[in-house]
Design an enzyme around this catalytic site. Structure first.
Site, PDB file in Angstrom:
ATOM      1  N   ALA A 165       0.857  -1.196   0.000  1.00 14.29           N
ATOM      2  CA  ALA A 165       0.000   0.000   0.000  1.00 14.29           C
ATOM      3  C   ALA A 165       0.884   1.235   0.000  1.00 14.29           C
ATOM      4  CB  ALA A 165      -0.915   0.000   1.222  1.00 14.29           C
ATOM      5  N   LYS A 177      11.196   5.718  14.223  1.00 11.65           N
ATOM      6  CA  LYS A 177      11.708   5.979  15.588  1.00 11.65           C
ATOM      7  C   LYS A 177      10.834   6.928  16.371  1.00 11.65           C
ATOM      8  CE  LYS A 177      13.904   8.327  12.438  1.00 11.65           C
ATOM      9  NZ  LYS A 177      14.540   7.935  11.223  1.00 11.65           N
ATOM     10  N   GLY A 179      20.435  15.408  -0.320  1.00 16.26           N
ATOM     11  CA  GLY A 179      19.289  14.582   0.065  1.00 16.26           C
ATOM     12  C   GLY A 179      19.429  13.958   1.444  1.00 16.26           C
ATOM     13  N   GLU A 200      16.282  16.602   5.718  1.00 20.13           N
ATOM     14  CA  GLU A 200      14.915  16.813   5.236  1.00 20.13           C
ATOM     15  C   GLU A 200      14.780  18.268   4.793  1.00 20.13           C
ATOM     16  OE1 GLU A 200      12.808  14.248   5.325  1.00 20.13           O
ATOM     17  OE2 GLU A 200      14.334  13.016   6.283  1.00 20.13           O
ATOM     18  N   LYS A 228      16.024   8.166  18.858  1.00 20.80           N
ATOM     19  CA  LYS A 228      16.807   6.926  18.798  1.00 20.80           C
ATOM     20  C   LYS A 228      17.393   6.579  20.167  1.00 20.80           C
ATOM     21  CE  LYS A 228      17.922   7.829  13.954  1.00 20.80           C
ATOM     22  NZ  LYS A 228      18.809   8.601  13.080  1.00 20.80           N
TER      23      LYS A 228
END
Ligand code: HSE
Length: 429
Positions: free
Chosen positions: A43, A103, A185, A188, A203
């Site tokens: 999906a 996370k 990349g 973000e 984390k």
């Protein structure tokens, strides 16, 4: 041979990595797990015709995974919190095992979701949530299960490490290095989670929980990011034999459990100081093994898929027993930790100023390990010429350091904000 039927949610880098690894290594995976692990449904919000789904049925509706009786385990690779949280809740109700790289979800909602899954004897695998491809949760859960862990210190955000490495090696300022990380990349588009320590805190929450058997408690993690680190601090630290790294640290001693993420000066000779670029690394100190170190790619399609497929194989083998996360241990306030400190004090360049600073440190019982002054800066009024005074202190309680810094900052000869960065204590690795 048995079959383990997977419903894969998400066709981004991680989802595609899982599909490709399961296809590429199908033979050894079934040999090692004693099971054919097959993706029967996928999906994703958007269809990606270029991705080879083999025999899997595609749908843009996430609920189709939960409603399909033939799906045994859902691999969640969509990230974020809202859609993933409702997927987890409905998957548990529908008695599906779950494996995830998410996370934020585990660190912030694990305290609800993990017991829910356990009540239904379902497996929840989240190896991929911490340090990408490094099997660090397996180390804590299995390899070191017979040890008492006293400390974890790790570089667990690749983007921050890339930025600090670029600042150190190319002399870039923070903004330039961040832009480079975004262009490649790594960061973000909204890099806040990476550079302000949130991703590392997620984390570390998970590692601390498994290492010390405590419930996930993201809200109690002390957090500082790297956005205030300047190129000159990196340079001065380097002159004194240190690298600046963003670390996730947890320690357990008689004063309690300290879980914190912040930048730190790491002595050049330490292995952590030499972990560069987007690499992750985690150092663990435990009583039987001593110090051990684990290093590798902390992100990316195949490294993250490596951890997810490892969890799928654990599920196929029945290696699903969870660590009890039930211990109640007092959390230490950051003011109660003990550390050495790097200070950069912008002070008027004339005799007696250093003595004033040293006097305040001495009154607070703070010993000076090293002191140097750098790069005299001229002012229009020559008597206002100033200089960055760099001091490395000995170990001191953070509360005491804060009191001393308040007094130093108030001195008439201190002409700007003092920079303060903790110094990681030397260790065997
Ligand atoms: N954004 C993370 C990092 C990767 O930079 O390390 C995924 O956890």
């Amino acid at each position: 041979m048995d079959k383990l039927r997977v419903g894969l949610c998400g066709l981004g880098t991680v989802g595609q990595g899982v599909l490709s690894l399961l296809q590429k290594n199908a033979e050894i995976i079934s040999q090692r797990s004693g099971c054919v692990i097959e993706v029967v449904r996928v999906a994703s919000r958007t269809e990606k015709p270029q991705v080879d789904l083999a025999a899997a049925i595609f749908s843009t509706r996430i609920d189709d995974l939960v409603e399909d009786d033939s799906v045994d385990v859902i691999v969640e690779a969509i990230g974020g919190s809202n859609a993933a949280l409702s997927l987890f809740r409905s998957a548990i109700s529908a008695k599906k095992h779950i494996i995830t790289a998410n996370k934020a979800l585990i660190a912030e909602h694990g305290v609800e979701l993990i017991p829910l899954a356990q009540d239904k004897t379902l497996f929840m695998g989240y190896e991929a949530a911490v340090a990408g491809g490094i099997p660090i949760l397996k180390v804590l859960r299995e390899g070191l299960a017979g040890n008492t862990v006293s400390k974890i210190a790790g570089i667990i955000n690749g983007t921050s490490n890339f930025i600090l490495t670029a600042m150190s090696q190319a002399g870039d300022d923070f903004k330039t290095a961040l832009k480079e990380a975004q262009d490649l990349g790594y960061a973000e588009a909204d890099p806040t989670f990476d550079i302000e320590g949130v991703d590392a805190a997620h984390k570390l929450t998970i590692m601390a929980s498994l290492a010390f058997g405590v419930p996930m408690d993201f809200s109690s993690v002390y957090m500082e990011g790297i956005s205030t680190i300047s190129a000159e601090d990196i340079r001065y630290a380097s002159d004194l034999g240190y690298r600046i790294k963003h670390l996730g640290i947890c320690t357990l001693d008689d004063s309690g459990l300290s879980v914190r993420v912040h930048p730190a000066l790491v002595p050049d000779g330490q292995m952590l100081a030499n972990v560069e670029g987007v690499m992750n690394a985690v150092k663990i100190e435990s009583d039987a093994l001593g110090a051990s170190m684990y290093m590798g790619p902390g992100a990316g399609g195949l490294p993250t898929a490596s951890s997810i497929v490892g969890d799928l194989i654990d599920l196929a083998r029945g290696n699903t027993r969870a660590v009890p996360l039930v211990n109640q241990i007092d959390r230490m306030d950051i003011a109660n930790i003990t550390s050495a400190y790097y200070l950069r004090i912008p002070a008027i360049d004339r005799p007696g100023v250093l003595a004033e600073v040293a006097q305040i440190l001495s009154v607070h019982g703070i010993s000076i390990e090293a002191v140097t002054q750098r790069e005299h800066r001229q002012n229009d009024v020559p008597e206002n010429d100033w200089v960055p005074v760099i001091i490395i202190t000995d170990q001191v309680l953070e509360f005491t350091m804060n009191s001393a810094l308040e007094r130093i900052q108030e001195l008439g000869d201190v002409v700007g904000d003092i920079a303060r960065i903790r110094v990681e204590s030397p260790g065997v690795l």
